[in-house]
Design an enzyme around this catalytic site. Sequence first.
Site, PDB file in Angstrom:
ATOM      1  N   ARG A 183       0.905  -1.171   0.175  1.00 34.46           N
ATOM      2  CA  ARG A 183       0.045  -0.078   0.043  1.00 34.46           C
ATOM      3  C   ARG A 183       0.847   1.282  -0.023  1.00 34.46           C
ATOM      4  O   ARG A 183       0.399   2.335  -0.533  1.00 34.46           O
ATOM      5  CB  ARG A 183      -0.888  -0.004   1.063  1.00 34.46           C
ATOM      6  CG  ARG A 183      -2.048  -1.244   1.213  1.00 34.46           C
ATOM      7  CD  ARG A 183      -2.768  -1.040   2.480  1.00 34.46           C
ATOM      8  NE  ARG A 183      -3.952  -2.155   2.256  1.00 34.46           N
ATOM      9  CZ  ARG A 183      -4.706  -2.263   3.347  1.00 34.46           C
ATOM     10  NH1 ARG A 183      -4.628  -1.629   4.547  1.00 34.46           N
ATOM     11  NH2 ARG A 183      -5.536  -3.132   3.090  1.00 34.46           N
ATOM     12  N   SER A 232      -0.591  -6.513  11.724  1.00 32.68           N
ATOM     13  CA  SER A 232      -1.701  -6.902  12.582  1.00 32.68           C
ATOM     14  C   SER A 232      -1.429  -8.073  13.253  1.00 32.68           C
ATOM     15  O   SER A 232      -0.617  -8.929  12.882  1.00 32.68           O
ATOM     16  CB  SER A 232      -3.086  -6.935  11.718  1.00 32.68           C
ATOM     17  OG  SER A 232      -2.753  -8.194  10.697  1.00 32.68           O
ATOM     18  N   CYS A 287       0.081   1.978  15.984  1.00 34.09           N
ATOM     19  CA  CYS A 287      -0.128   0.745  17.229  1.00 34.09           C
ATOM     20  C   CYS A 287       0.119   1.358  18.549  1.00 34.09           C
ATOM     21  O   CYS A 287      -0.211   0.671  19.395  1.00 34.09           O
ATOM     22  CB  CYS A 287       0.898  -0.503  17.036  1.00 34.09           C
ATOM     23  SG  CYS A 287       2.654   0.057  17.194  1.00 34.09           S
TER      24      CYS A 287
END
Length: 502
Positions: A183, A232, A287
Site C-alpha cells: 500500500r 496486524s 499501534c
Amino acid sequence: MNTATVGNPLKNYIGGQWVESQTNRYEDVPNPATGELLSRVPLSTKEDVELAVQAAKAAFVGWSATPVVDRARIMFRFQSLLLKHQDELAHMITLENGKNLPEAQAEMLRSIEMVEFACGMPTLLMGENLPNIAGSIDSQTIRFPLGVVAGITPFNFPAMVPMWMFPIAIAAGNTFVLKPSERTPLSSIRIAELLKEAGLPDGVFNVVNGAHDVVNGLLEHRDVKAISFVGSQPVAEYVYKTAAANGKRVQALAGAKNHHLVMPDADLRRAAKTITSSAFGCAGERCMAASAVVAVDEIADELVQYLIEESSALAMGNGLEEGIDLGPVIRESHLSKVHDYIEKGVAAGAALVRDGREDAKDKPNGYFLGPTIFDKADAEMVIVRDEIFAPVLSVMRVKDFEDGLDTISQSRFGNGAVIYTNNGKWGREFVQRVEAGMVGVNVGVPAPMGFFAFSGWKESFYGDLHANGKDGVLFFTKKKTVTSRWFDDGDTSIGSQRIFVK
C-alpha cells in the site's frame, strides 16, 4: 530514480539494480486523500524473492568481512542524505499514506534517529572477556552477523518501521531483503536509492514489492536467517509460527488496544488534549494510538465533553494542505470495515457521542473519517476488544483505580498503557502493575526512543528479542564464545582442566 510516474509500475531493487518483477499481477497505489493514482506496485513472486535472497547471500561474504567502522561510516553518510532529503521523503509519505506533513516530518525525524543509533555499531558490537578463568586460560564472547535477514513492514510508517530493522541489521554485518507494504511502496524505493548514493555495496539492501507470495517466500526460504515483522495480530502470529517452523529467528510486532486510565485528580482539559492527539493523530493508524479510555466515574461526564470539544476542533483534509490535523485512512476497503465497526458499537449499546462519518460527507474523493467517540462502552464489546486502526475512540467507565486496572487487564493486547494523574502513588502502582510493555504517565504516546526496545506484551508481540535498542542488536547477531590458552616455549603441562568438566 525509480520513483514511478503516474500509472507506471514499480520495479524491485535487487543486487543494486532495478529489476522488473516476474509477475503479471499489479495493484494500484492511490493517494488516500484524493483517490488519484500514484503508481502501480507488482505483486512479486517467489522467484523474485529467490533472486533477492541470492543477491543478498552473495553480498554477505564481503559485507560481513567489512570492518564495522567502515559499515558505520556508510550509515553516517546515509544519515546525512536523509537529513538533506527529509522534506522530499515527508512529502512522499503524505502522498502515499495520507498523514499530514507535520506527522510525516516527525516520522522522518524518528527514522533518522534509528540510523544515528546504528552508527554506534562499533560500540554496540563490543563483546565481553575475562582473563585467567583457569590457569593461563582466557575466555571472550564476540558477536557475528546472522547472514541474510528480512523485514516485512506495514503501511502506517513506511519510512520509520523499515528503519527499525535494516540500519541495525546492516551495520551489524548482515545483508537485508525488505518487503514493504504494497500500500505504501514509494518511500522504500527512495530509501534504496539513498543507500546506494551513500556507498552501500550492491546486494546488501534489496527491496521486493508484493504481498502474500513474497511474505511466504521469505518465511520459507532456507537462506533467510531471521524475520522482523510489524503488522496486524493475525498476520504476526502467522509470521511467527511459520518462520519459527522454518528455523528462523523471529520478532513479530502485532496489534494493540492501548488503554488510557484517567484518574479524578488529573488535569482533565490537558488529559483530553493529550488523548485527542494520541487517538486521532495519523488517523488512528498507529499501534501506540489511544483507542480505549478508562475514566473513573466521578469525572467521566466532564472528560467526555472535553474529548468531544477537542476532537471537534481538528481540521480534516488532504495532509499536504496547511493546518490539517487529520488525514484519511489508507484505503476505501479499510474505511468500509471501520464503518462496520461503528455500526457494531451502536448495536452493542455504546453511546455514539461523536460520529466522524458526518465530517466526511463533504469529502467524496478520499477515504476520510472524522474523530469518532463512543461513550459507555465495556470490555466485552467488539469495538473495545479489536484493534480498529482508525480514528475511533471508546470510553469505558470504572469505579476506581483498581477497577480500572482490572478493566485494562481483560485486553488480549499489551502494547501501551497510560495513566493521567498527579498522584505519585497511583502513577507508581500503575507502572508496576499494568499489563503492558510500554507505559506512559501523563504521556499520550509512550513510544520509546530508538535506543530503547519497543517492548509490547501479550498478543502485541511474538518472539523473545524486541525491535530497537540493544534488543535489536542482539536479534541481528549471534554469539561465539572463545576459550584460549597459549603455551610458553618448552611448557608441556596441561594446566587446570576443571573448566571442561561437566
